[in-house]
Every structure is written in structure tokens, then in C-alpha cells.
Design an enzyme around this catalytic site. Structure first.
Site, mmCIF file in Angstrom:
data_model
loop_
_atom_site.group_PDB
_atom_site.id
_atom_site.type_symbol
_atom_site.label_atom_id
_atom_site.label_comp_id
_atom_site.label_asym_id
_atom_site.label_seq_id
_atom_site.Cartn_x
_atom_site.Cartn_y
_atom_site.Cartn_z
ATOM 1 N N CYS A 211 0.865 -1.195 0.000
ATOM 2 C CA CYS A 211 0.000 0.000 0.000
ATOM 3 C C CYS A 211 0.896 1.237 0.000
ATOM 4 O O CYS A 211 0.644 2.218 -0.709
ATOM 5 C CB CYS A 211 -0.881 0.042 1.244
ATOM 6 S SG CYS A 211 -1.873 -1.432 1.561
ATOM 7 N N HIS A 215 0.884 4.764 -2.072
ATOM 8 C CA HIS A 215 0.158 5.827 -1.378
ATOM 9 C C HIS A 215 0.980 6.531 -0.311
ATOM 10 O O HIS A 215 0.481 7.396 0.395
ATOM 11 C CB HIS A 215 -1.146 5.277 -0.812
ATOM 12 C CG HIS A 215 -2.073 4.815 -1.896
ATOM 13 N ND1 HIS A 215 -2.697 5.695 -2.757
ATOM 14 C CD2 HIS A 215 -2.433 3.571 -2.309
ATOM 15 C CE1 HIS A 215 -3.433 5.015 -3.628
ATOM 16 N NE2 HIS A 215 -3.267 3.735 -3.388
ATOM 17 N N ARG A 254 -12.891 -1.190 -2.086
ATOM 18 C CA ARG A 254 -11.738 -0.523 -2.705
ATOM 19 C C ARG A 254 -10.444 -1.266 -2.388
ATOM 20 O O ARG A 254 -9.565 -1.388 -3.249
ATOM 21 C CB ARG A 254 -11.661 0.933 -2.219
ATOM 22 C CG ARG A 254 -10.619 1.747 -2.944
ATOM 23 C CD ARG A 254 -11.054 2.053 -4.381
ATOM 24 N NE ARG A 254 -9.979 2.677 -5.153
ATOM 25 C CZ ARG A 254 -9.133 2.007 -5.927
ATOM 26 N NH1 ARG A 254 -9.221 0.693 -6.039
ATOM 27 N NH2 ARG A 254 -8.195 2.636 -6.598
ATOM 28 N N CYS A 258 -7.792 -2.606 -5.093
ATOM 29 C CA CYS A 258 -6.356 -2.307 -5.049
ATOM 30 C C CYS A 258 -5.553 -3.603 -5.116
ATOM 31 O O CYS A 258 -4.585 -3.705 -5.853
ATOM 32 C CB CYS A 258 -6.001 -1.584 -3.746
ATOM 33 S SG CYS A 258 -6.018 0.211 -3.896
#
Lengths: 297, 110
Positions: A211, A215, A254, A258
Site C-alpha cells: 500500500c 500511497h 476498494r 487495489c
């Protein structure tokens, strides 16, 4: 010279040990401070508290268009439907009374969500660590548990009525402050937090992304034409009406998307990992406002 | 003697034709969203709608004088940098050995 290098290597070992120990014992609050500082340093122009607007907090050129969309939000009808579902006596919500196990609950008990929640605007009470159950409880989980405890069938997790009720409740909670706690008197709570943190930083899938790759260290950069959003504030604005979906979806939907993008297995929505991730990321956003539901491209 | 030279020349031509074919195939693999999908992160060549997650791929022979080092980087960039965001195209079987050879030839030509 040898002595110097010995001292140096000792210092290095000591430093490594110290930093390892520090990582292991860093409190959630210390983690949060480092997390926030990272993004504040990376994006010094973001106004205080504006992280809740996701990628638009760092993308002024796209913001005007998004704000125009939010003036007549695509999720408006969903909120209204969510409100109706929230207030409807459970007998009238329709999709139940099937299956032998429910036979004895054939007749409605006439209760509704308002018998489970004191008021719809309780967004900021979730996610929380439930000590007795020893697990993270999310808003969506509480919504479905309310249904099941009243003899209704649980809704599917990712979209549809659960997202609508969640949207209505989030809308009623706008402006509440994210304030997730990791109770110190229960080591299991810290374990759940650490599980979420580990998930966030672990590489996975055939494409080998964490992640954080996209991000955190990749935030603000572009994959094709898409600017990658910063994780700070990521959990503030759900459920989201995503143009790509043409409908509302939950946060865990979501997460699944992802994971699919990086060719990793989609994990179970509301399973231990995704709930831990929501718990960790919500904690990282402590102090910011809830502003869901939201709309995104 | 002349015959031998002629054979030698035609072999050379065949080799460079094969090389050009590999480079062109490598480009297709690199651009294919289901294969290399390099444009998602890298500006390169005449690629459209490229991202900037990774560095632009230019002057590759200067950056990687050794072909094998570039190939190794595409095969598994985590060897040199465990934190890199670049996928390990070989180690994770995203591309086959042969596809990596061709992509490397293409990228090396940029």
C-alpha cells in the site's frame, strides 16, 4: 584505524538495535506523528485538515471539477435510499424470510436500525476495538450485525444497501473527528493495529506492491494519467461513489480492487486483515474530519 | 573466398534483422498493458499517456553499459533495492525469460 572502524561498526550495530527496538516499541501515537510528518513534508502546501479530500488535496488543477461534481453529488439518491432503509421496520426491507433456518423468524419484529444505534450519526465511533469480542468492529459490520440480530439476512459487504445505509450514517456524521483508540489495557488491540501496519507496508501480489509503495512513497506521482493519493485522510470519506463503478462502494471493496490491481488475492471484506488495515489507517488520520460519503473518478 | 564472404555477410544481415525483430517485439511486450505495461510508470520512446512513478527511460546504454545488468534489473530490481516499487518481472513470472530478453534489447536501444 582498526579501532575507529570497530567503534564505527559497534555504533552501527547499536544504532540498528536501537532503531529496531524503537520500531518494535513505537506507540501508535508515535507512528501517527511520523506518518503525518511524512506527508506534511512531502506536500507542504496542503492546508490543515485538507487531507480528507484525498488526491484533490494535492491536485489543485483537478479540484475545481471535483468540487463542481460534489455540488450535485452522484451519491445524493443513495443517501436518501439509505435513510429510508435506516428507518424502515425490518419487516418491510424485503430480501429476507428465505431459508429454513429463518423459518421461525418469519414474522417481522418491527424493529429497525434505530433500535441498534442511538442515532444515525455515529460514524466517529467506528472502527473501534471491541475488548470482549477481541476484534475490530467497523461501521459496516455493526450495520449487518444489527440486521442479523433482528433476524434479517446480512447484506453483501461491498455495495448496494449496506453502502447506502453507511452513506446515510456517514452523511449524518459529517464534521465528526476521527478519533480511533488503541486501548493500552488490551495487548490484542495493539496486535490488531500492528497487523494493519504490517499489511500496509508489506509487498504483495505478482506485481509486488505494498500500500505504502503507491500511497506513501509514490503519493503525488502518476501511474499513467492517475495521480496516486496520499494515505493520510484515506479513510475519512467512505463510502465512495466512484465514477469507474458507477455506484457506491465501501472502503473494503476498494481494498479488494487495489489488491486485484497488483495481482494479489482479494481478501474477504470485513475479514481480519482489511479490518485491521482500516483500524490502522483510521488511527493514522486521527484528528481529521469525517466527510463521507464522497465521490471519486 | 568470395563465397565465404558472401555467406558471412548474409549471416550478419540475418543477425541484425533478427535483432531488429527482437527490439520491435520487445517494444510491443513493453507497451502491452497485460505484459510489461512499462508506460504506466516510465516515460519512454514514443509512448503516450505515460506515468512518472519511475524514471524516464533514456540514454540507457550510458546508464547500463552492460546488457546483462539491465536485464538483471528488469528480471528482479529488488536485488539492488529491496524497497523499489518496480515489479520483479522475471522472479514473479510476469514475463518469460524470452520476453525479458526482448524487452531488455528494446530498452537498451533507447
Amino acid at each position: 584505524m582498526k579501532k575507529v572502524s570497530n567503534i564505527l561498526s559497534m555504533a552501527l550495530v547499536a544504532g540498528t538495535l536501537a532503531s529496531t527496538t524503537q520500531v518494535a516499541v513505537a506507540s501508535p501515537e508515535q507512528d501517527r506523528e511520523v506518518f503525518v510528518q511524512y506527508f506534511e513534508k512531502r506536500f507542504p502546501n496542503v492546508a490543515e485538515g485538507d487531507w480528507i479530500n484525498g488526491v484533490y488535496s494535492i491536485l489543485p488543477e483537478a479540484r475545481a471539477q471535483w468540487e463542481a461534481m460534489e455540488e450535485f453529488p452522484p451519491y445524493e439518491l443513495d443517501i436518501e435510499e439509505g435513510e429510508e432503509l435506516y428507518n424502515a421496520p425490518f419487516a418491510t426491507t424485503g430480501d429476507i424470510r428465505e431459508g429454513e433456518g429463518l423459518f421461525n423468524k418469519k414474522f417481522a419484529n418491527g424493529k429497525s436500525f434505530s433500535d441498534c444505534f442511538p442515532e444515525p450519526g455515529v460514524r466517529a465511533e467506528y472502527p473501534y476495538w471491541d475488548k470482549e469480542r477481541s476484534e475490530v468492529v467497523t461501521l459496516e459490520q455493526a450495520i449487518n450485525e444489527c440486521r442479523v440480530s433482528n433476524g434479517e439476512k446480512a447484506w453483501k459487504w461491498n455495495k448496494g444497501p449496506i453502502a447506502k445505509v453507511s452513506a446515510f450514517m456517514s452523511y449524518e456524521s459529517r464534521g465528526q473527528i476521527i478519533n480511533v483508540e488503541v486501548p493500552e489495557d488490551d495487548p490484542k488491540a495493539l496486535e490488531a493495529f500492528e497487523l494493519g501496519k504490517e499489511f500496509y507496508f508489506s509487498k504483495r501480489g505478482q506485481l509486488n506492491f505494498s500500500c505504502a509503495d503507491c500511497h506513501m512513497s509514490g503519493s503525488g506521482l502518476k501511474a499513467r494519467a492517475e495521480t496516486l493519493s496520499p494515505s493520510l485522510g484515506h479513510t475519512s470519506h467512505w463510502p465512495v461513489y466512484r465514477s469507474k463503478w458507477q455506484e457506491l462502494g465501501t472502503l473494503h471493496r476498494r481494498y479488494g480492487g487495489c489488491n486485484a490491481n497488483i495481482r494479489a488475492a482479494k481478501l474477504k471484506p470485513q475479514g481480519e486483515e482489511y479490518s485491521a488495515l482500516e483500524y490502522y489507517l483510521s488511527y493514522m488520520s486521527n484528528g481529521l474530519e469525517y466527510n463521507g460519503p464522497g465521490s471519486r473518478k | 573466398m568470395i563465397k565465404q564472404i558472401l555467406i558471412g555477410m548474409s549471416l550478419l544481415t540475418a543477425a541484425s534483422t533478427a535483432m531488429a525483430g527482437d527490439i520491435e517485439e520487445g517494444k510491443q511486450i513493453a507497451y502491452d498493458r497485460k505484459k510489461g505495461n512499462c508506460l504506466t510508470c516510465h516515460m519512454m520512446d514514443d509512448g503516450q499517456q505515460t506515468g512518472n512513478f519511475g524514471p524516464p527511460l533514456i540514454a540507457m546504454k550510458a546508464r547500463y553499459p552492460e546488457f546483462e545488468k539491465l536485464r538483471a534489473q528488469i528480471f528482479d530490481p529488488t536485488v539492488r533495492n529491496p524497497n523499489t516499487s518496480m515489479p520483479p518481472f522475471g522472479r514473479h513470472g510476469i514475463l518469460t525469460e524470452e520476453e525479458i530478453d526482448k524487452v531488455t534489447k528494446y530498452v537498451h536501444s533507447l
